[in-house]
Motif scaffolding. Structure first.
Motif, PDB file in Angstrom:
ATOM      1  N   VAL A  13       0.861  -1.177   0.000  1.00 34.20           N
ATOM      2  CA  VAL A  13       0.000   0.000   0.000  1.00 34.20           C
ATOM      3  C   VAL A  13       0.900   1.231   0.000  1.00 34.20           C
ATOM      4  O   VAL A  13       1.877   1.290   0.747  1.00 34.20           O
ATOM      5  CB  VAL A  13      -0.910   0.015   1.249  1.00 34.20           C
ATOM      6  N   ILE A  14       0.590   2.196  -0.850  1.00 30.24           N
ATOM      7  CA  ILE A  14       1.330   3.454  -0.824  1.00 30.24           C
ATOM      8  C   ILE A  14       0.358   4.597  -0.583  1.00 30.24           C
ATOM      9  O   ILE A  14      -0.831   4.489  -0.898  1.00 30.24           O
ATOM     10  CB  ILE A  14       2.133   3.711  -2.122  1.00 30.24           C
ATOM     11  N   GLN A  15       0.855   5.652  -0.012  1.00 30.42           N
ATOM     12  CA  GLN A  15       0.055   6.841   0.212  1.00 30.42           C
ATOM     13  C   GLN A  15       0.026   7.652  -1.083  1.00 30.42           C
ATOM     14  O   GLN A  15       0.933   7.570  -1.901  1.00 30.42           O
ATOM     15  CB  GLN A  15       0.661   7.678   1.337  1.00 30.42           C
ATOM     16  N   LEU A  16      -0.999   8.463  -1.245  1.00 32.41           N
ATOM     17  CA  LEU A  16      -1.120   9.313  -2.418  1.00 32.41           C
ATOM     18  C   LEU A  16      -1.726  10.634  -1.985  1.00 32.41           C
ATOM     19  O   LEU A  16      -2.795  10.662  -1.363  1.00 32.41           O
ATOM     20  CB  LEU A  16      -2.024   8.650  -3.476  1.00 32.41           C
ATOM     21  N   ASP A  17      -1.023  11.727  -2.276  1.00 32.11           N
ATOM     22  CA  ASP A  17      -1.583  13.038  -1.986  1.00 32.11           C
ATOM     23  C   ASP A  17      -2.858  13.219  -2.799  1.00 32.11           C
ATOM     24  O   ASP A  17      -2.942  12.796  -3.945  1.00 32.11           O
ATOM     25  CB  ASP A  17      -0.608  14.153  -2.396  1.00 32.11           C
ATOM     26  N   ARG A  18      -3.836  13.863  -2.190  1.00 36.88           N
ATOM     27  CA  ARG A  18      -5.062  14.242  -2.896  1.00 36.88           C
ATOM     28  C   ARG A  18      -5.197  15.746  -2.736  1.00 36.88           C
ATOM     29  O   ARG A  18      -4.893  16.300  -1.698  1.00 36.88           O
ATOM     30  CB  ARG A  18      -6.273  13.532  -2.301  1.00 36.88           C
ATOM     31  N   TRP A  19      -5.675  16.390  -3.792  1.00 39.72           N
ATOM     32  CA  TRP A  19      -5.754  17.843  -3.806  1.00 39.72           C
ATOM     33  C   TRP A  19      -7.192  18.295  -3.950  1.00 39.72           C
ATOM     34  O   TRP A  19      -7.971  17.710  -4.685  1.00 39.72           O
ATOM     35  CB  TRP A  19      -4.924  18.394  -4.966  1.00 39.72           C
ATOM     36  N   ARG A  20      -7.518  19.362  -3.247  1.00 43.09           N
ATOM     37  CA  ARG A  20      -8.840  19.967  -3.385  1.00 43.09           C
ATOM     38  C   ARG A  20      -8.718  21.081  -4.418  1.00 43.09           C
ATOM     39  O   ARG A  20      -7.871  21.969  -4.296  1.00 43.09           O
ATOM     40  CB  ARG A  20      -9.330  20.537  -2.057  1.00 43.09           C
ATOM     41  N   LEU A  21      -9.553  21.019  -5.430  1.00 43.84           N
ATOM     42  CA  LEU A  21      -9.593  22.033  -6.474  1.00 43.84           C
ATOM     43  C   LEU A  21     -10.891  22.792  -6.302  1.00 43.84           C
ATOM     44  O   LEU A  21     -11.968  22.192  -6.323  1.00 43.84           O
ATOM     45  CB  LEU A  21      -9.542  21.380  -7.858  1.00 43.84           C
ATOM     46  N   THR A  22     -10.795  24.092  -6.088  1.00 48.71           N
ATOM     47  CA  THR A  22     -11.978  24.932  -5.965  1.00 48.71           C
ATOM     48  C   THR A  22     -12.092  25.799  -7.198  1.00 48.71           C
ATOM     49  O   THR A  22     -11.186  26.581  -7.493  1.00 48.71           O
ATOM     50  CB  THR A  22     -11.890  25.821  -4.706  1.00 48.71           C
ATOM     51  N   GLN A  23     -13.171  25.647  -7.921  1.00 46.53           N
ATOM     52  CA  GLN A  23     -13.433  26.458  -9.098  1.00 46.53           C
ATOM     53  C   GLN A  23     -14.335  27.600  -8.663  1.00 46.53           C
ATOM     54  O   GLN A  23     -15.484  27.401  -8.302  1.00 46.53           O
ATOM     55  CB  GLN A  23     -14.110  25.640 -10.184  1.00 46.53           C
ATOM     56  N   THR A  24     -13.786  28.801  -8.675  1.00 45.74           N
ATOM     57  CA  THR A  24     -14.528  29.984  -8.257  1.00 45.74           C
ATOM     58  C   THR A  24     -15.017  30.705  -9.499  1.00 45.74           C
ATOM     59  O   THR A  24     -14.222  30.999 -10.400  1.00 45.74           O
ATOM     60  CB  THR A  24     -13.620  30.916  -7.430  1.00 45.74           C
ATOM     61  N   PRO A  25     -16.311  31.012  -9.570  1.00 44.84           N
ATOM     62  CA  PRO A  25     -16.823  31.691 -10.758  1.00 44.84           C
ATOM     63  C   PRO A  25     -16.269  33.112 -10.891  1.00 44.84           C
ATOM     64  O   PRO A  25     -15.795  33.697  -9.920  1.00 44.84           O
ATOM     65  CB  PRO A  25     -18.334  31.715 -10.548  1.00 44.84           C
ATOM     66  N   ALA A  26     -16.348  33.630 -12.096  1.00 47.65           N
ATOM     67  CA  ALA A  26     -15.888  34.992 -12.356  1.00 47.65           C
ATOM     68  C   ALA A  26     -16.697  35.989 -11.532  1.00 47.65           C
ATOM     69  O   ALA A  26     -17.849  35.725 -11.176  1.00 47.65           O
ATOM     70  CB  ALA A  26     -16.029  35.308 -13.839  1.00 47.65           C
ATOM     71  N   GLU A  27     -16.079  37.110 -11.236  1.00 49.13           N
ATOM     72  CA  GLU A  27     -16.742  38.151 -10.479  1.00 49.13           C
ATOM     73  C   GLU A  27     -18.040  38.560 -11.168  1.00 49.13           C
ATOM     74  O   GLU A  27     -18.085  38.729 -12.383  1.00 49.13           O
ATOM     75  CB  GLU A  27     -15.814  39.363 -10.375  1.00 49.13           C
TER      76      GLU A  27
END
Length: 178
Positions: A13-27
């Motif tokens: 078993v290996i660890q794997l980084d996971r990333w949170r991607l936040t898509q913010t709408p245009a102003e």
């Protein structure tokens, strides 16, 4: 296939980084922000364009995608069909890594954020040499590799192992504004 399946119970078993991607709408937009989880990579520009064309064609013609070699050939054909592209990211993308603005290289047509040492069928776009301040990519270090590509010709040279992408940073937090 049988040998592969038989090896699963004894695999490590290996660890794997996971990333949170936040898509913010245009102003000014009424659209809500979207949150996604990224395990492998995220890209903007030519790589993303080729990837979506690859995906759409694979959905329409799955018989063309029956091997890794065929996949690479189709991917190369899609990249070649985009010559010349002339998409210059520096004019439409702002990049910030670990709170610091980062310049995009002149002529870059793609920006890739990658969490794995391998990318696109096993290629190491980041490279393995230790050019300071960078170290080899590691999927468990809490950092994402940020790199640029100069276009479909540059991506083609990376596909065959000639060189590496333009290294920007190894960062814990990255912001990309389009």
């Amino acid at each position: 296939l049988e040998r592969f399946l038989a090896s699963i119970p004894t695999a490590g078993v290996i660890q794997l980084d996971r990333w949170r991607l936040t898509q913010t709408p245009a102003e000014g937009s009424d659209d809500p922000a979207k949150e996604l989880v990224v395990n492998n990579y995220f890209s903007v520009g030519i790589d993303a364009e080729i990837a979506i064309r690859f995906h759409e064609d694979r959905e329409l013609h799955p018989e063309k995608y029956s091997s890794r070699t065929k996949n690479k050939v189709v991917y190369a054909q899609l990249g070649a069909s985009m010559l010349p592209n002339n998409l210059m990211l520096a004019s439409c993308v702002r990049l910030e890594a670990d709170g610091k603005p980062r310049e995009l290289g002149k002529g870059w047509e793609g920006l890739i954020l990658c969490n794995l040492p391998s990318y696109q069928g096993g290629n190491n776009f980041w490279g393995t040499n230790r050019l300071r301040p960078f170290v080899p990519a590691d999927e468990t270090d809490g950092l994402v590799e940020v790199m640029g590509v100069g276009g479909s010709v540059h991506m083609g040279t990376l596909q065959v192992g000639l060189g590496h992408a333009h290294r920007v940073s190894q960062s814990a937090e990255v912001r990309v504004a389009l």
